[in-house]
Design an enzyme around this catalytic site. Structure first.
Site, PDB file in Angstrom:
ATOM      1  N   GLU B  29       0.848  -1.190   0.000  1.00 20.84           N
ATOM      2  CA  GLU B  29       0.000   0.000   0.000  1.00 20.84           C
ATOM      3  C   GLU B  29       0.883   1.239   0.000  1.00 20.84           C
ATOM      4  O   GLU B  29       1.581   1.502   0.982  1.00 20.84           O
ATOM      5  CB  GLU B  29      -0.906  -0.022   1.235  1.00 20.84           C
ATOM      6  CG  GLU B  29      -1.879  -1.196   1.210  1.00 20.84           C
ATOM      7  CD  GLU B  29      -2.387  -1.599   2.592  1.00 20.84           C
ATOM      8  OE1 GLU B  29      -2.275  -0.809   3.546  1.00 20.84           O
ATOM      9  OE2 GLU B  29      -2.890  -2.734   2.709  1.00 20.84           O
ATOM     10  N   GLU B  62      -4.287  -6.580   2.770  1.00 20.11           N
ATOM     11  CA  GLU B  62      -3.079  -7.203   3.327  1.00 20.11           C
ATOM     12  C   GLU B  62      -2.977  -8.690   3.018  1.00 20.11           C
ATOM     13  O   GLU B  62      -1.882  -9.211   2.782  1.00 20.11           O
ATOM     14  CB  GLU B  62      -3.004  -6.971   4.840  1.00 20.11           C
ATOM     15  CG  GLU B  62      -2.607  -5.549   5.232  1.00 20.11           C
ATOM     16  CD  GLU B  62      -3.753  -4.550   5.141  1.00 20.11           C
ATOM     17  OE1 GLU B  62      -4.896  -4.971   4.881  1.00 20.11           O
ATOM     18  OE2 GLU B  62      -3.508  -3.339   5.317  1.00 20.11           O
ATOM     19  N   HIS B 131      -1.784   1.165  15.392  1.00 23.35           N
ATOM     20  CA  HIS B 131      -0.663   1.459  14.497  1.00 23.35           C
ATOM     21  C   HIS B 131       0.676   1.160  15.169  1.00 23.35           C
ATOM     22  O   HIS B 131       1.679   1.015  14.491  1.00 23.35           O
ATOM     23  CB  HIS B 131      -0.691   2.924  14.042  1.00 23.35           C
ATOM     24  CG  HIS B 131      -1.747   3.207  13.020  1.00 23.35           C
ATOM     25  ND1 HIS B 131      -3.089   3.185  13.309  1.00 23.35           N
ATOM     26  CD2 HIS B 131      -1.661   3.486  11.694  1.00 23.35           C
ATOM     27  CE1 HIS B 131      -3.780   3.456  12.204  1.00 23.35           C
ATOM     28  NE2 HIS B 131      -2.946   3.643  11.214  1.00 23.35           N
TER      29      HIS B 131
END
Lengths: 320, 328
Positions: B29, B62, B131
């Site tokens: 990405e 993913e 994250h």
């Protein structure tokens, strides 16, 4: 499109081999201690693997799943080495590391059999990516069931394959059951093939118990992929005549439903057509069946007389 | 010798390996056009240099990214795919844990999967726990994967080049804080072997084992403790799998004291594994109990004071060193 007599013979031989192989396993896995693990068969669904693989070249790749034996035999796997692997013997394709469920045969371009439902779909995309990147004149076929179409991996993979116009054919073998759930119990969709449109790829529903229809649809999808037209989603309608695995009591599958589908068995359908067309005689069919029965017996003999791996062999093959 | 951050060093390794081997491609990405674009980022400029065929921006997918790597590597290509942040590993984990790690074994050694999965890790950005969450122990617990966590740009470069050439799946974890820490990077083509630790500071009293960003925490703590008369040795593992047991044992046998420091949370963390290796193989060398300094068992919080509380600091590490210096 016309199918040559030679191709029909190839499909017939492959279906009968797959059927005898499966029937033998049904018999063997009732004997305590013979076959380790969970035996999962394609009895009644042979036209899908045999028809699709007949439309492929040896250089084309297949990625398959827990119900793989038909696909592998149809792609050209050696019944002896396959049976030995199912027996978990050292002489098997994967030295007993796989057993019945995950048999990898890279030498016939069947490099990955995964039992994670939907797990093969992203890998097929990767394999097709390599073919496109290198400009190979080859495609990848991914076999999966209707249940796999409920996995997230299906969505991600079909989206990416269509976006990049990869040379992949998604073969959904809709055999009515995903585990114990009927098709209408696990999705509101009328068909899996309909979903192709959502990703920008053609989707077709095809009779999965008619080898000729299976072959033609696969041949067309392969041609599209080879010409740069990207992926196709084919949904073959067929039926799981056995349980999910051989231990499954199948109490949720109506007996008359099983019987009705056995009437649609793909093997007599093709052999009957071939006899009617005059390209096969009853005698030839009988000889073919005998020859295949002998080869399956020979495979069992090979597997039974083969040694198990040594316990310490377990430590090998983790890293290259 | 030039100074660079780890992202730039990774960028150089990618550029060199892509130039050397046409089978190497990158995907993920924003590896081409990125919302995080900056000259300090690992894939900056590669799209312009190598084109869309080899620098593949993917959808936010993913599992498909990791599956792409598994399938392409089986065909003999050398994919280097990026999972943007370490916690997103969970979305790719079936492809990595059940497939990349196991398919070679299942094939009886017939197939190989020479792929690299790069992941960014590390707290310190106020980004919160989805994250920032260091998951290296998860991948270490999956036989069939190699796990690399460099602490300096130079080593990131040499290790990534080795990872790309390795015939096994390699998980390569880059701490983002190190993208902004400039250190010397040699302009040569050094390959650093996977599986070899490096002694970053020699000392005779206490061994601190660390990796990735925590190596710098360990070096700072060692400086503090030097002022108190404790001579600290810092062993940078660089690679968690395969683990360089010999380097750990050699150091512990010399110092007789061991502290392991990692940013990841405590329970089930890799410090436990190192402790077990030392208990099994060098117990009699220990003069004091083993200590670990790790993140507490909480998700990484976003608020700056909470996040700072989470992170093992040189002061906390020095405290543990002081404690075992006083114990024997």
């Amino acid at each position: 499109m016309e199918i040559s007599g030679e191709k029909k013979m190839e499909m017939l031989r492959s279906m009968i081999l797959s059927r005898r192989f499966s029937e033998k396993l049904t018999e063997l896995c009732k004997i305590e201690g013979k076959i380790p693990g969970m035996v999962i068969l394609s009895t009644g669904q042979e036209a899908v693997g045999s028809g699709v693989c007949a439309a492929l070249a040896p250089r084309d790749v297949i990625i398959t799943n827990h119900r793989s034996h038909n696909h592998l035999l149809a792609k050209g796997a050696d019944p002896n080495l396959l049976m030995a692997e199912i027996y978990c013997k050292k002489t098997g394709y994967n030295k007993g590391k796989s057993g019945t469920l995950h048999i990898a045969v890279p030498e016939i371009n069947a490099p990955c059999t995964t039992t994670v439902v939907g797990g093969g779909i992203p890998i097929a995309v990767g394999r097709a990516f390599a073919q496109q990147y290198r400009g190979e004149d080859a495609v990848t076929v991914c076999f999966f069931g209707d249940g796999a179409a409920d996995e997230g991996s299906f969505h991600e993979s079909l989206n990416l394959a269509a976006l990049w116009q990869l040379p992949v054919v998604f073969v959904c073998e809709n055999n009515v059951y995903a585990g114990a759930q009927r098709f209408e119990e696990h999705t509101r969709s009328k068909s899996i093939a309909d979903r192709g449109a959502g990703y920008g790829m053609p989707g077709f529903v095809v009779d999965g118990n008619n080898a000729a229809s299976v072959f033609n649809a696969a041949r067309e999808a392969r041609q599209l992929a080879l010409s740069g037209g990207g992926p196709t989603l084919i949904e073959y309608r067929t039926y799981r005549c056995r349980g999910h695995g051989e231990q499954d009591p199948q109490h949720y599958q109506p007996k008359d439903e099983i019987a009705a589908w056995m009437e649609k068995c793909p093997i007599p359908r093709l052999s009957g057509d071939m006899i009617a067309e005059g390209i096969l005689t009853q005698d030839q069919l009988g000889r073919l069946e005998d020859e295949i029965r002998d080869s399956v017996e020979a495979a069992v003999g090979f597997a039974e007389s083969s040694p198990y791996p040594e316990p310490e062999d377990a430590l090998e093959d983790v890293f290259a | 010798m030039q100074e660079a951050g780890m992202g730039q060093a990774v960028n150089e390794a990618l550029r060199e390996e892509m130039t050397r081997d046409p089978n190497v491609f990158i995907a993920g990405e924003g590896v081409g056009v990125s919302i995080h674009d900056s000259p300090l980022m690992p894939t900056h400029g590669l799209l312009e240099e190598f084109g869309e065929k080899r620098v593949r921006d993917t959808p936010v997918s993913e599992a498909a990214i990791a599956g792409l790597a598994v399938g392409a590597s089986e065909a003999g290509m050398r994919p280097v795919v990026e999972i943007m942040f370490n916690p997103f590993f969970t979305l790719a984990s079936d492809m990595i844990v059940n497939h990349a790690a196991k398919l070679r074994y299942l094939s009886g050694g017939k197939s190989a999967f020479p792929l690299v999965v790069r992941m960014k890790s590390g707290s310190g950005f106020g980004a919160g726990c989805q994250h920032s969450h260091n998951l290296e122990a998860w991948v270490c617990h999956s036989p069939g994967l190699k796990v690399v966590m460099p602490s300096t740009p130079a080593e990131a470069k040499g290790l990534l080049r080795s990872a790309i050439r390795d015939d096994n799946p390699v998980i390569f974890i880059e701490d983002m804080n190190l993208y902004f820490a400039f250190m010397p990077v040699p302009e040569d083509d050094t390959l650093i072997p996977i599986g070899k630790a490096d002694v970053k500071r020699e000392g005779k009293d206490v061994t601190v084992v660390a990796w990735s960003r925590m190596v710098h925490t360990a070096l700072a703590a060692a400086e503090q403790m030097a002022g108190e008369g404790a001579d600290v040795e810092v062993v940078d593992l660089r690679t968690l799998v395969p683990l360089d047991e010999e380097a750990i044992l050699t150091s512990v046998k010399k110092t007789g004291r061991l502290v392991v420091c990692h940013e990841a949370t405590r329970t089930g963390g890799f410090a436990g594994e190192i402790s077990a290796v030392v208990m099994e193989k060098a117990f009699s060398s220990l003069k004091a109990p083993f200590r670990r300094v790790t993140g507490p068992d909480i998700p990484v919080p976003a608020s700056p004071p909470l996040e700072a509380f989470y992170l093992p600091s040189p002061e906390k590490l020095a405290g543990a060193i002081r404690e075992i210096m006083n114990q024997g």
